[in-house]
Write an enzyme that holds these catalytic residues in place. Structure first.
Site, PDB file in Angstrom:
ATOM      1  N   CYS A  71      -9.872  -3.051 -10.452  1.00 14.63           N
ATOM      2  CA  CYS A  71      -9.366  -1.949  -9.889  1.00 14.63           C
ATOM      3  C   CYS A  71      -7.983  -2.282  -9.309  1.00 14.63           C
ATOM      4  O   CYS A  71      -7.286  -1.353  -8.538  1.00 14.63           O
ATOM      5  CB  CYS A  71     -10.307  -1.302  -8.736  1.00 14.63           C
ATOM      6  SG  CYS A  71     -10.583  -2.544  -7.372  1.00 14.63           S
TER       7      CYS A  71
ATOM      8  N   ASP B 103      -4.405  -8.040  -4.305  1.00 12.95           N
ATOM      9  CA  ASP B 103      -4.813  -9.062  -3.047  1.00 12.95           C
ATOM     10  C   ASP B 103      -4.968 -10.424  -3.903  1.00 12.95           C
ATOM     11  O   ASP B 103      -4.273 -11.539  -3.325  1.00 12.95           O
ATOM     12  CB  ASP B 103      -5.953  -8.829  -2.222  1.00 12.95           C
ATOM     13  CG  ASP B 103      -5.569  -7.860  -1.164  1.00 12.95           C
ATOM     14  OD1 ASP B 103      -4.501  -8.212  -0.485  1.00 12.95           O
ATOM     15  OD2 ASP B 103      -6.111  -6.945  -0.692  1.00 12.95           O
TER      16      ASP B 103
ATOM     17  N   HIS C 176       0.646  -1.092  -0.220  1.00 17.21           N
ATOM     18  CA  HIS C 176      -0.072   0.104  -0.006  1.00 17.21           C
ATOM     19  C   HIS C 176       0.988   1.343   0.141  1.00 17.21           C
ATOM     20  O   HIS C 176       0.346   2.375  -0.591  1.00 17.21           O
ATOM     21  CB  HIS C 176      -0.965   0.033   1.194  1.00 17.21           C
ATOM     22  CG  HIS C 176      -2.020  -1.007   0.814  1.00 17.21           C
ATOM     23  ND1 HIS C 176      -2.187  -2.313   1.431  1.00 17.21           N
ATOM     24  CD2 HIS C 176      -3.182  -0.899   0.089  1.00 17.21           C
ATOM     25  CE1 HIS C 176      -3.100  -2.849   0.767  1.00 17.21           C
ATOM     26  NE2 HIS C 176      -3.882  -2.131   0.117  1.00 17.21           N
TER      27      HIS C 176
ATOM     28  N   GLU D 175     -11.192 -11.000  -4.514  1.00 17.39           N
ATOM     29  CA  GLU D 175      -9.712 -10.705  -4.309  1.00 17.39           C
ATOM     30  C   GLU D 175      -9.185 -11.726  -3.453  1.00 17.39           C
ATOM     31  O   GLU D 175      -8.035 -11.766  -3.072  1.00 17.39           O
ATOM     32  CB  GLU D 175      -9.478  -9.217  -3.549  1.00 17.39           C
ATOM     33  CG  GLU D 175     -10.004  -8.786  -2.389  1.00 17.39           C
ATOM     34  CD  GLU D 175      -9.703  -7.427  -2.031  1.00 17.39           C
ATOM     35  OE1 GLU D 175      -8.557  -6.830  -2.594  1.00 17.39           O
ATOM     36  OE2 GLU D 175     -10.425  -6.816  -1.133  1.00 17.39           O
TER      37      GLU D 175
HETATM   38  C1  PEP Z   1      -6.615  -4.834  -4.483  1.00 12.99           C
HETATM   39  O1  PEP Z   1      -6.591  -5.669  -3.622  1.00 12.99           O
HETATM   40  O2  PEP Z   1      -6.295  -5.300  -5.906  1.00 12.99           O
HETATM   41  C2  PEP Z   1      -7.309  -3.590  -4.281  1.00 12.99           C
HETATM   42  C3  PEP Z   1      -7.637  -2.667  -5.393  1.00 12.99           C
HETATM   43  O3  PEP Z   1      -7.282  -3.224  -2.701  1.00 12.99           O
HETATM   44  P1  PEP Z   1      -5.937  -2.889  -2.195  1.00 12.99           P
HETATM   45  O4  PEP Z   1      -5.008  -2.629  -3.076  1.00 12.99           O
HETATM   46  O5  PEP Z   1      -6.391  -1.686  -1.287  1.00 12.99           O
HETATM   47  O6  PEP Z   1      -5.786  -3.922  -1.161  1.00 12.99           O
HETATM   48 MG    MG Z   2      -7.357  -5.525  -1.885  1.00 11.79          MG
END
Ligand code: PEP
Ligand code: MG
Length: 579
Positions: A503, A456, A190, A432
């Site tokens: 996403c 994820d 992140h 995910e």
């Molecule tokens: C993902 O896991 O692809 C996602 C968009 O969520 P995050 O990156 O916030 O875990």
């Molecule tokens: Mg995620």
């Protein structure tokens, strides 16, 4: 000149002065003291030396009591080094004669000593660690805490750190932080995602390098190639300046796409929405021609605040995003806290495997008052525009049903109090986990849309920590196992007529655009900085060709083969149409 290779996680090239935060997070810029302040600064240095000596003595006494004289001798050696007259003279004259800031004098001098030991090819080289220890202790006594250090940045710098947490990254001041590079960190962390959101060029996972650099030295950070260059020569600086200039020209050209729709050459309209972590990013997405906000990571409301956000805090943030993107969909994801997005204050006990632990929807369902507060705010915002809610990391159908029940309950509550909201607000879930994909046929009947979180999904499918540089090679969106999970999800969603979007970071990389369209995606949610490039590729390809590319990729059994193929396809496209 020293060229370091790391993992490119946020694009952009920048040249600036280093601000070094080592594993304990001290800032050691090259700073000078006024002549008139030399005596005061020398006194400060002496104080720090005395405090450090006291600390070492305390440690020595404690160790002596626990383990005996033999171990206590280690600290006597530290004391002898600290009080060494040659070292003390060098430090004092650096301040008195060169007018170096005491912190800078300590860092430069002790690191030089440590290097001499490190270069010895025998067991004595270990002594370097002792010197670094003394340096840390002196700096700790000269400087404040890490958080204050980051918050105090007030001039343009490139932050070089052992590691940065997502919340530290979220709190970086974009006006001054030109870029950052870290020794730790993996491609899907992140920290990386926030850097991209803030549009701060970043390189992570370099491995140990902080001992080779001092604050204030020039650095080139190339977030496109994952390269950091310490003490660059003039020729290299000039080359990078030209490159940065060329990138600005390309970005200007792409600006022209802003008001053009993302349509393939055979007329298929693709929705390109933005991923945001902060309300202010909605404006950036809009200025690059987005079709809405496809993922608002609301946990950053928590990670950037010292207190638990109130319903009003939530509502104000959501209202700002809705108002910044009039008439467009805004997908608000409920809190995805946990794993690497931890609130240290609320962490009651260490989890052995935080990414398999109490995170995301599991945490929300455990902390109902917090969850209800957020849902109330989302529902109130739904009265203002096309707001949709998205639940993260759903892995069982029971979780989805529980989350929906809490939502229904909050709706009832608002209705009773006559508070406006959209009773038909679309409800979606993140896909995910492999479990969500395996059960997608059941899930799809109970949601209005799905959003695939490949960051994820890759982690859980391949059993690779997205934030660990040691296994970064294995963290690969091209892995056939991942492609098959995408295909299954998209096929089932298409058959059920339920909209699906993707996403994860993969949707923001143009290497995957043709593959993703070919797998059937018609909505991509990407970081703001990626919108123009993705739109350009969409407008240059046909959906039919993309389908053939995806079909071919799915026949391959190794990630490397898929990657090489997709690279070739992109190269061909760029050569044929975009150049
Ligand atoms: C993902 O896991 O692809 C996602 C968009 O969520 P995050 O990156 O916030 O875990
Ligand atoms: Mg995620």
């Amino acid at each position: 000149m020293l060229k370091l290779q790391g993992i490119a996680v946020s694009p952009g090239v920048t040249i600036g002065e280093a601000l070094v935060l080592d594993s304990e997070g001290f800032r050691i810029p090259r700073r000078f003291v006024e002549r008139s302040a030399v005596d005061t600064e020398l006194a400060r240095l002496q104080h720090a030396v005395a405090d450090t000596a006291r600390e070492i003595e305390r440690n020595r006494d404690a160790i002596r009591a626990e383990l005996g004289e033999q171990y206590a001798a280690i600290f006597d050696a530290h004391l002898a080094m600290l009080h060494d007259t040659k070292l003390q003279d060098e430090l004092s004259s650096a301040v008195r004669e060169r007018n170096w800031w005491p912190e800078y004098a300590v860092s430069r001098t002790l690191r030089r000593y440590a290097k001499v030991f490190e270069n010895l090819d025998n067991h004595i080289s270990q002594r370097a660690h002792d010197i670094y220890d003394i340096e840390k202790s002196l700096l700790r006594n000269l400087l404040g805490q890490r958080r204050e250090t980051l918050a105090a940045i007030s001039q343009p710098v490139i932050v070089l750190a052992h590691n940065l947490t997502p919340s530290e990254t979220a709190n970086l001041d974009r006006r001054f932080v030109q870029g950052f590079a870290t020794e730790l960190g993996g491609p899907g962390s992140h920290t990386a995602i926030v850097a991209e959101g803030l549009e701060i060029p970043a390189v992570v996972g370099i491995g140990p390098f902080l001992a080779d650099v001092s604050g204030g030295e020039p650095v080139i950070l190339d977030g496109n190639q994952g390269i950091v260059i310490l003490q660059p020569d003039e020729e290299t600086i000039d080359r990078y300046r030209l490159e940065a200039e060329a990138a600005r020209t390309v970005a200007k050209k792409l600006d022209r796409l802003r008001d053009l729709p993302a349509v393939t050459t055979d007329g298929v309209r693709i929705q390109i929405t933005g991923n945001i972590e902060f309300p202010s990013e909605a404006e950036q997405c809009l200025s690059r021609g987005c079709d809405g906000i496809g993922l608002y990571r609301t946990e950053f409301l928590y990670l950037t605040s010292r207190h638990e956000p109130t319903e009003e805090d939530h509502f104000t943030a959501y209202r700002d995003v809705v108002q910044a993107t009039p008439g467009m969909p805004v997908v608000i994801r409920t809190l995805d806290l946990g794993s690497d997005k931890m609130l240290t204050e609320t962490k009651s006990e260490e989890e052995r495997n935080p990414c398999l632990g109490l995170r995301s929807i599991r945490l929300s369902l455990r902390q109902l008052p917090m969850f209800r507060t957020q849902l109330r705010a989302i529902l109130r915002a739904s009265a203002l525009g096309d707001v949709r809610v998205l639940f993260p990391l759903v892995s069982t159908i029971v979780e989805l049903r529980q989350a929906r029940m809490v939502l229904a309950d909050v709706m009832e509550d608002l209705a009773e109090h006559g508070i406006a909201f959209n009773a038909k607000m679309p409800v979606g879930m993140m896909v995910e986990t492999p479990a969500a994909v395996m059960m997608i046929d059941a899930f799809i009947k109970e949601v209005d849309f799905v959003s695939i979180g490949t960051n994820d999904l890759i982690q859980y499918t391949l059993a690779v920590d997205r934030g660990n540089k040691e296994v970064a090679e294995l963290y690969n969106a091209c892995d056939p196992a991942v492609l098959r999970l995408l295909r299954r999800t998209l096929d089932v969603a298409a058959e059920a007529g339920v909209p699906a979007t993707l996403c994860g970071q993969m949707s923001g990389s143009v290497m995957y655009t043709q593959l993703l369209l070919g797998l059937g995606l018609r909505q991509l949610s990407v970081p703001a900085s990626a919108i123009p490039e993705v739109k350009q590729v969409v407008r240059s390809v046909s959906a039919a060709e993309c389908r053939a590319i995806a079909d071919k990729a799915l026949t391959m059994d190794a990630a490397r083969e898929v990657k090489a193929y997709l690279r070739d396809q992109l190269r061909r496209l760029l050569a044929e149409t975009i150049a």
